[in-house]
Scaffold this motif. Structure first.
Motif, PDB file in Angstrom:
ATOM      1  N   GLY A 179       0.741  -1.099  -0.098  1.00 44.16           N
ATOM      2  CA  GLY A 179      -0.092  -0.103  -0.088  1.00 44.16           C
ATOM      3  C   GLY A 179       0.999   1.216   0.085  1.00 44.16           C
ATOM      4  N   LEU A 180       0.960   1.925  -0.923  1.00 44.48           N
ATOM      5  CA  LEU A 180       1.666   3.267  -1.167  1.00 44.48           C
ATOM      6  C   LEU A 180       0.762   4.377  -0.621  1.00 44.48           C
ATOM      7  CD1 LEU A 180       2.941   2.792  -4.812  1.00 44.48           C
ATOM      8  CD2 LEU A 180       4.065   2.044  -2.554  1.00 44.48           C
ATOM      9  N   GLU A 181       1.185   5.014   0.571  1.00 44.43           N
ATOM     10  CA  GLU A 181       0.213   5.592   1.224  1.00 44.43           C
ATOM     11  C   GLU A 181       0.814   7.159   1.918  1.00 44.43           C
ATOM     12  OE1 GLU A 181      -3.138   5.277   1.451  1.00 44.43           O
ATOM     13  OE2 GLU A 181      -3.085   3.158   0.729  1.00 44.43           O
ATOM     14  N   GLU A 182       0.369   8.040   2.246  1.00 45.44           N
ATOM     15  CA  GLU A 182       0.794   9.151   2.874  1.00 45.44           C
ATOM     16  C   GLU A 182       0.610   8.851   4.256  1.00 45.44           C
ATOM     17  OE1 GLU A 182       2.611  11.045   1.409  1.00 45.44           O
ATOM     18  OE2 GLU A 182       2.006  11.160  -0.632  1.00 45.44           O
ATOM     19  N   THR A 183      -0.253   8.385   4.740  1.00 41.82           N
ATOM     20  CA  THR A 183      -0.775   7.975   5.984  1.00 41.82           C
ATOM     21  C   THR A 183      -1.161   6.634   6.305  1.00 41.82           C
ATOM     22  OG1 THR A 183      -2.968   8.810   6.248  1.00 41.82           O
ATOM     23  CG2 THR A 183      -1.216  10.559   6.519  1.00 41.82           C
ATOM     24  N   SER A 184      -1.192   6.034   7.363  1.00 44.58           N
ATOM     25  CA  SER A 184      -1.491   4.613   7.685  1.00 44.58           C
ATOM     26  C   SER A 184      -3.222   4.606   7.814  1.00 44.58           C
ATOM     27  CB  SER A 184      -0.826   4.012   8.621  1.00 44.58           C
ATOM     28  OG  SER A 184      -1.199   4.406   9.875  1.00 44.58           O
ATOM     29  N   PHE A 185      -3.948   5.778   8.086  1.00 44.06           N
ATOM     30  CA  PHE A 185      -5.309   5.490   8.396  1.00 44.06           C
ATOM     31  C   PHE A 185      -6.262   4.941   7.855  1.00 44.06           C
ATOM     32  CE2 PHE A 185      -9.396   7.328   9.226  1.00 44.06           C
ATOM     33  CZ  PHE A 185      -9.755   7.086  10.494  1.00 44.06           C
ATOM     34  N   ASN A 186      -6.453   5.268   6.483  1.00 42.99           N
ATOM     35  CA  ASN A 186      -7.624   4.506   5.542  1.00 42.99           C
ATOM     36  C   ASN A 186      -6.912   3.120   5.212  1.00 42.99           C
ATOM     37  OD1 ASN A 186      -9.202   6.683   5.468  1.00 42.99           O
ATOM     38  ND2 ASN A 186      -8.233   7.520   3.604  1.00 42.99           N
ATOM     39  N   TRP A 187      -5.716   2.824   5.040  1.00 38.47           N
ATOM     40  CA  TRP A 187      -4.897   1.564   4.866  1.00 38.47           C
ATOM     41  C   TRP A 187      -5.307   0.772   5.809  1.00 38.47           C
ATOM     42  CZ3 TRP A 187      -0.827  -0.864   7.087  1.00 38.47           C
ATOM     43  CH2 TRP A 187      -0.440  -1.896   6.367  1.00 38.47           C
ATOM     44  N   SER A 188      -4.891   0.858   7.126  1.00 39.48           N
ATOM     45  CA  SER A 188      -5.260  -0.048   8.183  1.00 39.48           C
ATOM     46  C   SER A 188      -6.692  -0.588   8.393  1.00 39.48           C
ATOM     47  CB  SER A 188      -4.864   0.680   9.479  1.00 39.48           C
ATOM     48  OG  SER A 188      -5.635   2.036   9.673  1.00 39.48           O
ATOM     49  N   ASN A 189      -7.623   0.417   7.687  1.00 34.88           N
ATOM     50  CA  ASN A 189      -9.132  -0.309   7.881  1.00 34.88           C
ATOM     51  C   ASN A 189      -9.254  -0.993   6.712  1.00 34.88           C
ATOM     52  OD1 ASN A 189      -9.696   1.114  10.429  1.00 34.88           O
ATOM     53  ND2 ASN A 189      -9.997   3.167   9.140  1.00 34.88           N
ATOM     54  N   LEU A 190      -8.787  -0.465   5.636  1.00 32.55           N
ATOM     55  CA  LEU A 190      -9.128  -1.564   4.244  1.00 32.55           C
ATOM     56  C   LEU A 190      -8.658  -2.855   4.219  1.00 32.55           C
ATOM     57  CD1 LEU A 190      -8.859   1.564   1.445  1.00 32.55           C
ATOM     58  CD2 LEU A 190     -10.961  -0.026   2.270  1.00 32.55           C
ATOM     59  N   ILE A 191      -7.224  -2.768   4.746  1.00 34.56           N
ATOM     60  CA  ILE A 191      -6.738  -4.217   4.753  1.00 34.56           C
ATOM     61  C   ILE A 191      -7.471  -5.372   5.571  1.00 34.56           C
ATOM     62  CG2 ILE A 191      -4.453  -3.182   4.211  1.00 34.56           C
ATOM     63  CD1 ILE A 191      -3.647  -3.834   6.963  1.00 34.56           C
ATOM     64  N   LEU A 192      -8.372  -5.009   6.451  1.00 31.64           N
ATOM     65  CA  LEU A 192      -8.994  -5.714   7.172  1.00 31.64           C
ATOM     66  C   LEU A 192     -10.128  -6.712   6.423  1.00 31.64           C
ATOM     67  CD1 LEU A 192     -10.219  -3.720  10.248  1.00 31.64           C
ATOM     68  CD2 LEU A 192      -8.156  -5.405   9.926  1.00 31.64           C
ATOM     69  N   ASP A 193     -10.176  -6.327   5.078  1.00 28.00           N
ATOM     70  CA  ASP A 193     -11.169  -6.908   4.198  1.00 28.00           C
ATOM     71  C   ASP A 193     -10.536  -7.991   3.335  1.00 28.00           C
ATOM     72  OD1 ASP A 193     -13.441  -5.481   4.797  1.00 28.00           O
ATOM     73  OD2 ASP A 193     -12.924  -3.967   3.202  1.00 28.00           O
ATOM     74  N   TYR A 194      -9.043  -7.951   3.669  1.00 29.08           N
ATOM     75  CA  TYR A 194      -8.292  -8.930   2.767  1.00 29.08           C
ATOM     76  C   TYR A 194      -7.284  -9.740   3.750  1.00 29.08           C
ATOM     77  CZ  TYR A 194      -9.967  -5.398  -0.616  1.00 29.08           C
ATOM     78  OH  TYR A 194     -10.745  -4.734  -1.282  1.00 29.08           O
ATOM     79  N   ASN A 213      -6.301 -12.661   3.632  1.00 34.68           N
ATOM     80  CA  ASN A 213      -5.482 -13.812   3.227  1.00 34.68           C
ATOM     81  C   ASN A 213      -4.162 -12.930   2.469  1.00 34.68           C
ATOM     82  OD1 ASN A 213      -6.856 -15.820   4.226  1.00 34.68           O
ATOM     83  ND2 ASN A 213      -8.266 -15.747   2.323  1.00 34.68           N
ATOM     84  N   PHE A 214      -4.066 -11.812   2.237  1.00 36.95           N
ATOM     85  CA  PHE A 214      -3.121 -10.903   1.678  1.00 36.95           C
ATOM     86  C   PHE A 214      -2.102 -10.936   2.591  1.00 36.95           C
ATOM     87  CE2 PHE A 214      -5.515  -8.874  -1.929  1.00 36.95           C
ATOM     88  CZ  PHE A 214      -6.185  -9.998  -2.490  1.00 36.95           C
ATOM     89  N   ILE A 215      -0.707 -10.858   2.111  1.00 37.38           N
ATOM     90  CA  ILE A 215       0.275 -10.039   2.881  1.00 37.38           C
ATOM     91  C   ILE A 215       0.340  -8.646   2.685  1.00 37.38           C
ATOM     92  CG2 ILE A 215       2.885  -9.986   3.348  1.00 37.38           C
ATOM     93  CD1 ILE A 215       2.798 -13.228   2.678  1.00 37.38           C
ATOM     94  N   HIS A 216       0.090  -7.848   3.745  1.00 35.22           N
ATOM     95  CA  HIS A 216       0.181  -6.726   3.591  1.00 35.22           C
ATOM     96  C   HIS A 216       1.457  -5.720   4.031  1.00 35.22           C
ATOM     97  CE1 HIS A 216      -3.940  -6.469   2.561  1.00 35.22           C
ATOM     98  NE2 HIS A 216      -4.360  -7.452   3.722  1.00 35.22           N
ATOM     99  N   VAL A 217       1.910  -4.735   3.175  1.00 31.90           N
ATOM    100  CA  VAL A 217       3.136  -3.989   3.543  1.00 31.90           C
ATOM    101  C   VAL A 217       2.792  -2.538   3.149  1.00 31.90           C
ATOM    102  CG1 VAL A 217       5.669  -3.759   2.758  1.00 31.90           C
ATOM    103  CG2 VAL A 217       4.547  -5.923   2.488  1.00 31.90           C
ATOM    104  N   LEU A 218       2.951  -1.893   4.182  1.00 32.96           N
ATOM    105  CA  LEU A 218       2.836  -0.325   4.248  1.00 32.96           C
ATOM    106  C   LEU A 218       4.092   0.461   3.595  1.00 32.96           C
ATOM    107  CD1 LEU A 218       0.938   1.957   4.889  1.00 32.96           C
ATOM    108  CD2 LEU A 218       1.942   2.108   7.275  1.00 32.96           C
ATOM    109  N   GLY A 219       3.699   1.125   2.626  1.00 38.55           N
ATOM    110  CA  GLY A 219       4.753   1.800   2.053  1.00 38.55           C
ATOM    111  C   GLY A 219       4.393   3.427   2.119  1.00 38.55           C
ATOM    112  N   LEU A 220       4.683   3.965   3.355  1.00 36.53           N
ATOM    113  CA  LEU A 220       4.716   5.373   3.553  1.00 36.53           C
ATOM    114  C   LEU A 220       5.556   6.231   2.481  1.00 36.53           C
ATOM    115  CD1 LEU A 220       4.415   5.278   7.126  1.00 36.53           C
ATOM    116  CD2 LEU A 220       2.459   5.630   5.813  1.00 36.53           C
TER     117      LEU A 220
END
Length: 442
Positions: free
Chosen positions: A374-389, A391-398
Motif C-alpha cells: 500500500g503506497l500511502e501518505e498515512t496509514s489511517f485509511n489503509w489500516s482499515n481497508l486491509i481488514l477486508d483482505y 489472506n493477503f500479506i500487507h506491506v505499508l509503503g509510506l
C-alpha cells in the motif's frame, strides 16, 4: 512625400506581423477536444499554444516570432503516443484533415504535401516491385529494369522539386537501394537491408526534430510485422546494425535515438532486447556523458526485467506476542506470488483489489500468495481497508511514490502488478488485471 511616408508607416506593421495559420479537421469530431502545438528542436519541445477543437475543426494563428522548422501537433493523451509532425516553412498556411484510421492528409502546404506525395508514390512503386518478385516464377529483365527506372525517376523528380525546402531533408534520407544491373530476389532484399540507412543524414536538425529517425529505425527492426518475443534475437541483431549506422552521429543523437528505441522495447515487453540496448551501448554512452540519472533508470529497469530475481524488501509481521522481520527473499509459502502496488486513495484499486480477491478464491488450490504494497501518505485509511483482505500479506509503503519499495520497482501508477515464481523470478508484468487473470487461467 508625406502621403508616401504615411502609406509606408501604415504597411510596415502589417509586413512585420504577417501571420500564417494551422487549421485542421478531425474525424470523428466527438473524439477530439483540444490540440497542443509545439515547435521542436533536437533538444527541446517549445510550447507554442493550443486551440479548442469545435465540431472537429480548429484554427491557430502563427506569427512572425514562430520560426520555420518542425512542429508537433498533440491531439490526445498521452502526448507521446498521439501526435504527428508538420513542416512549417513560415511562408504559407497549413491545412489538413485527420482521421484516426487513415492518419493525416494535407490539403494546403506545399512542403507537407510534397513529402506526403513522395511517400505515397514511392510506396506504390515499392509495392509493385515486391509484388513482381513474389508472384513471378521467372524474372523478366525488361520489366524489372522499367520498375527500377520508375523508382529512380520518382526520387529524382521529388528531390528536384524540393530544392531549398525543409522537405528535401526527408525525401533525400528516404532514398532506398536500386540495383544498377539485373538482380535476383535474394540479392535485392539483402542489398535493400544493407543500404537502408546509407542516405540517412543523422546530423540533419530537421530530421532530429521530427519522428523520422526513430520511425525509420523502428521500421528496420520490426519490418511492420507484429512484435513477437520469439524474434528477440533477430531484434537484437538489428539493434546492432542500427548502432553501426549511428557510428558517425554525435553522442547526443545516439543517446536520444537509442533511448527512444529502448523505451519502445520496454513498451512492447521485450525486456531482453531493452537490456541489450542498455548493456551493450546506452549505459556506456550515458556514463561517459555524465548522465547518471538516465543510467540509473536503465539499471533499475534491469532489476525488474522478466527473468530477473525480484528486488528484495522487508516488512514487519506481528501477532499479539511477537513481531518479526520478513523478507520477500525468505518467503516460502506459495508456488507463485503476486506483488500488487495499490493505494487507498486510488479509485481503480478500489475496483480491482476486491476483484483480484474473488478471482484468487476460485484458485485456492494453486498456492498463490498476494503481497499487497500500500503506497500511502498515512496509514489511517489503509489500516482499515486491509481488514477486508485477511489472506493477503500487507506491506505499508509510506511516502507513496517516493517509498523505497516503489522506487525499486519503478512504480509510477496504481494498481501495478508483478507475478513471481517460487524462486521469486519475475515471470510476468501484466498491464491489467485482465491480463493477470488470463495468465492464471492456463
Amino acid at each position: 512625400m508625406l502621403k508616401e511616408l504615411m502609406m509606408f508607416l501604415f504597411f510596415v506593421p502589417v509586413t512585420i506581423s504577417a501571420q500564417f495559420s494551422i487549421q485542421g479537421l478531425f474525424s470523428p469530431a466527438e473524439s477530439y477536444n483540444y490540440v497542443l502545438i509545439y515547435q521542436v528542436t533536437p533538444n527541446a519541445h517549445n510550447y507554442v499554444g493550443n486551440a479548442e477543437i469545435k465540431n472537429g475543426k480548429f484554427h491557430f494563428e502563427l506569427d512572425s516570432t514562430n520560426p520555420k522548422g518542425i512542429y508537433k501537433l498533440v491531439y490526445a493523451l498521452p502526448q507521446e503516443d498521439y501526435n504527428f509532425d508538420i513542416i512549417y516553412s513560415a511562408e504559407e498556411d497549413i491545412e489538413f484533415s485527420f482521421d484516426q484510421e487513415t492518419g493525416v492528409r494535407f490539403v494546403k502546404s506545399s512542403e507537407n504535401m510534397l513529402v506526403s506525395s513522395y511517400t505515397r508514390d514511392m510506396n506504390m512503386v515499392n509495392q509493385e516491385i515486391d509484388a513482381y518478385f513474389s508472384k513471378s516464377k521467372s524474372l523478366d529483365r525488361v520489366i524489372l529494369r522499367n520498375l527500377f527506372s520508375k523508382k529512380i525517376e520518382i526520387q529524382d523528380i521529388y528531390e528536384n522539386n524540393a530544392i531549398e525546402t525543409i522537405a528535401l531533408s526527408f525525401i533525400k534520407s528516404s532514398k532506398s537501394y536500386v540495383p544498377d544491373s539485373y538482380t535476383t530476389l535474394d540479392d535485392y532484399y539483402k542489398n535493400l537491408k544493407r543500404d537502408y540507412f546509407i542516405h540517412v543524414d543523422f546530423s540533419d536538425v530537421y530530421l532530429q526534430s521530427s519522428n523520422f529517425l526513430i520511425d525509420r529505425i523502428s521500421h528496420y527492426i520490426f519490418e511492420n510485422d507484429d512484435v513477437k518475443t520469439s524474434d528477440m534475437l533477430k531484434y537484437q541483431n538489428r539493434v546492432d546494425d542500427v548502432y553501426v549506422a549511428l557510428k558517425k552521429a554525435k553522442v547526443n543523437t545516439k543517446i536520444a535515438l537509442l533511448f527512444q528505441l529502448w523505451q519502445q522495447m520496454v513498451d512492447f515487453g521485450l525486456d531482453a532486447t531493452a537490456n541489450h540496448i542498455s548493456n551493450r551501448y546506452l549505459l556506456n554512452l550515458l556514463n561517459n556523458h555524465g548522465n547518471s540519472e538516465l543510467a540509473g533508470l536503465l539499471k533499475n529497469f534491469q532489476n525488474i526485467s522478466l527473468g530477473s530475481i525480484a528486488p528484495d524488501f522487508f516488512w514487519q509481521q506481528s501477532n499479539e506476542y511477537t513481531s518479526s522481520k520478513i523478507t520477500l527473499k525468505s518467503l516460502n509459502v506459495a508456488k507463485r506470488y503476486i506483488i500488487v502496488f495499490w493505494s487507498s486513495s486510488c479509485s481503480h484499486c478500489q475496483e480491482e483489489i476486491p476483484e483480484l480477491r474473488r478471482f484468487l478464491e476460485s484458485k485456492s488450490e494453486e498456492k498463490i500468495q498476494v503481497i499487497a504494497v500500500g503506497l500511502e501518505e498515512t496509514s489511517f485509511n489503509w489500516s482499515n481497508l486491509i481488514l477486508d483482505y485477511p489472506n493477503f500479506i500487507h506491506v505499508l509503503g509510506l511516502g507513496k511514490w517516493t517509498n523505497e519499495i516503489a522506487l525499486k520497482y519503478n512504480v509510477s501508477g496504481t494498481p501495478t502488478y508483478f507475478i513471481l515464481n517460487e524462486d521469486k523470478e519475475i515471470i510476468l508484468k501484466p498491464d491489467s488485471l485482465d491480463e493477470l487473470k488470463e495468465y492464471f487461467r492456463y
